[in-house]
Design a protein around this motif. Structure first.
Motif, PDB file in Angstrom:
ATOM      1  N   THR A  73       0.848  -1.185   0.000  1.00  0.00           N
ATOM      2  CA  THR A  73       0.000   0.000   0.000  1.00  0.00           C
ATOM      3  C   THR A  73       0.880   1.229   0.000  1.00  0.00           C
ATOM      4  O   THR A  73       2.052   1.168   0.389  1.00  0.00           O
ATOM      5  CB  THR A  73      -0.949  -0.014   1.220  1.00  0.00           C
ATOM      6  N   ILE A  74       0.320   2.369  -0.429  1.00  0.00           N
ATOM      7  CA  ILE A  74       1.130   3.578  -0.549  1.00  0.00           C
ATOM      8  C   ILE A  74       0.297   4.824  -0.256  1.00  0.00           C
ATOM      9  O   ILE A  74      -0.861   4.920  -0.657  1.00  0.00           O
ATOM     10  CB  ILE A  74       1.772   3.678  -1.953  1.00  0.00           C
ATOM     11  N   GLY A 110      -2.734  -3.219  -3.183  1.00  0.00           N
ATOM     12  CA  GLY A 110      -3.009  -4.409  -3.961  1.00  0.00           C
ATOM     13  C   GLY A 110      -2.062  -5.526  -3.595  1.00  0.00           C
ATOM     14  O   GLY A 110      -1.102  -5.335  -2.835  1.00  0.00           O
ATOM     15  N   LEU A 111      -2.327  -6.708  -4.121  1.00  0.00           N
ATOM     16  CA  LEU A 111      -1.475  -7.865  -3.879  1.00  0.00           C
ATOM     17  C   LEU A 111      -0.226  -7.806  -4.761  1.00  0.00           C
ATOM     18  O   LEU A 111      -0.227  -7.196  -5.832  1.00  0.00           O
ATOM     19  CB  LEU A 111      -2.248  -9.150  -4.160  1.00  0.00           C
ATOM     20  N   GLU A 119       7.456  -2.689  -7.148  1.00  0.00           N
ATOM     21  CA  GLU A 119       6.870  -2.865  -8.478  1.00  0.00           C
ATOM     22  C   GLU A 119       5.350  -3.006  -8.381  1.00  0.00           C
ATOM     23  O   GLU A 119       4.608  -2.406  -9.170  1.00  0.00           O
ATOM     24  CB  GLU A 119       7.457  -4.109  -9.154  1.00  0.00           C
ATOM     25  N   ALA A 120       4.911  -3.785  -7.409  1.00  0.00           N
ATOM     26  CA  ALA A 120       3.478  -4.026  -7.259  1.00  0.00           C
ATOM     27  C   ALA A 120       2.734  -2.746  -6.903  1.00  0.00           C
ATOM     28  O   ALA A 120       1.667  -2.457  -7.460  1.00  0.00           O
ATOM     29  CB  ALA A 120       3.239  -5.091  -6.196  1.00  0.00           C
ATOM     30  N   ALA A 125      -0.969   1.679  -7.867  1.00  0.00           N
ATOM     31  CA  ALA A 125      -1.242   3.119  -7.784  1.00  0.00           C
ATOM     32  C   ALA A 125      -1.635   3.677  -9.143  1.00  0.00           C
ATOM     33  O   ALA A 125      -2.549   4.505  -9.247  1.00  0.00           O
ATOM     34  CB  ALA A 125      -0.016   3.848  -7.231  1.00  0.00           C
ATOM     35  N   ALA A 126      -0.953   3.214 -10.196  1.00  0.00           N
ATOM     36  CA  ALA A 126      -1.299   3.676 -11.539  1.00  0.00           C
ATOM     37  C   ALA A 126      -2.692   3.197 -11.935  1.00  0.00           C
ATOM     38  O   ALA A 126      -3.489   3.960 -12.493  1.00  0.00           O
ATOM     39  CB  ALA A 126      -0.256   3.183 -12.541  1.00  0.00           C
ATOM     40  N   GLU A 127      -3.015   1.912 -11.636  1.00  0.00           N
ATOM     41  CA  GLU A 127      -4.318   1.370 -12.009  1.00  0.00           C
ATOM     42  C   GLU A 127      -5.451   2.060 -11.250  1.00  0.00           C
ATOM     43  O   GLU A 127      -6.505   2.336 -11.809  1.00  0.00           O
ATOM     44  CB  GLU A 127      -4.350  -0.130 -11.724  1.00  0.00           C
TER      45      GLU A 127
END
Length: 226
Positions: A73-74, A110-111, A119-120, A125-127
């Protein structure tokens, strides 16, 4: 023959009943048996183990664990405008457990799905938001519900600017319908106190931002963390 054990399940996995067998890190724990109760998508297991108590006696225990993989998470923040960028989406588990409408305000998450944590979270974040990230800072790693869920969440923070949006909204094929919520940082903190933000990872990152992060004591407006 059992899917997920002897033959591949619908995600191509086998040997799901061996998870945890052979662990030696804690001499007071001896894993005896692992049963797969469900592997429709994520994995529900029942593990039988022997546990040595502090007084020396051993007991036989059973626990169910839910394995959905690890996540990230971010917190996206703008140090110049002193804002944070969050998301809002429907969460069925919260809805059926008393949340008024199930629409939770959260940090992007996300997972890992086989990627590294950074990378995840850049992908997620972009999606979800459509915003490009600046340099991501790793904050900490947390077991969010260690009594029953194996997931470890990797926490990050990164700056964003209003000029970097490219869409967002989540992945429609996965049923996601996500909107972004940009808030002044003081308002986001107030929403925790008022119960409008009730998601654990989001509360943790907002409190980090207030204590040690970009909006912490001694940080002048417009200065990002070193």
């Amino acid at each position: 023959m059992t899917a997920g054990i002897d033959t591949p399940d619908r995600r191509g996995r086998t040997g799901l009943d061996r998870h945890g067998l052979g662990l030696t890190g804690n001499p007071r724990v001896r894993v005896r048996e692992v049963e797969v109760l469900s592997c429709d998508w994520y994995v529900l297991r029942r593990t039988t183990f022997d546990y040595q108590h502090r007084d020396g006696h051993w007991s036989r225990e059973q626990r169910e664990t839910y394995d959905r993989g690890d996540g990230a998470t971010i917190l996206l923040y703008d140090p110049e405008r002193r804002t944070v960028l969050l998301t809002r989406q429907f969460r069925l588990p919260a809805y059926v457990n008393g949340h008024p409408d199930g629409m939770l305000i959260e940090t992007a998450a996300g997972l890992l799905d086989g990627d590294s944590p950074e990378e995840a979270i850049r992908r997620e974040a972009a999606e979800e938001t459509g915003y490009a990230l600046g340099a991501a800072e790793h904050i900490f790693d947390v077991f969010m519900s260690p009594g029953s869920v194996t997931e470890r969440v990797h926490f990050f923070a990164a700056p964003y600017t209003s000029a970097t949006t490219t869409g967002g909204g989540g992945v429609a094929a996965e049923g996601e319908d996500i909107v972004t919520v940009e808030l002044p940082f003081p308002r986001a903190l107030a929403m925790i106190r008022e119960g409008e933000i009730a998601d654990a990872k989001t509360i943790m990152l907002l409190q980090w931002a207030a204590l040690d992060g970009p909006f912490g004591p001694g940080r002048q407006s417009g200065n990002a963390p070193e």
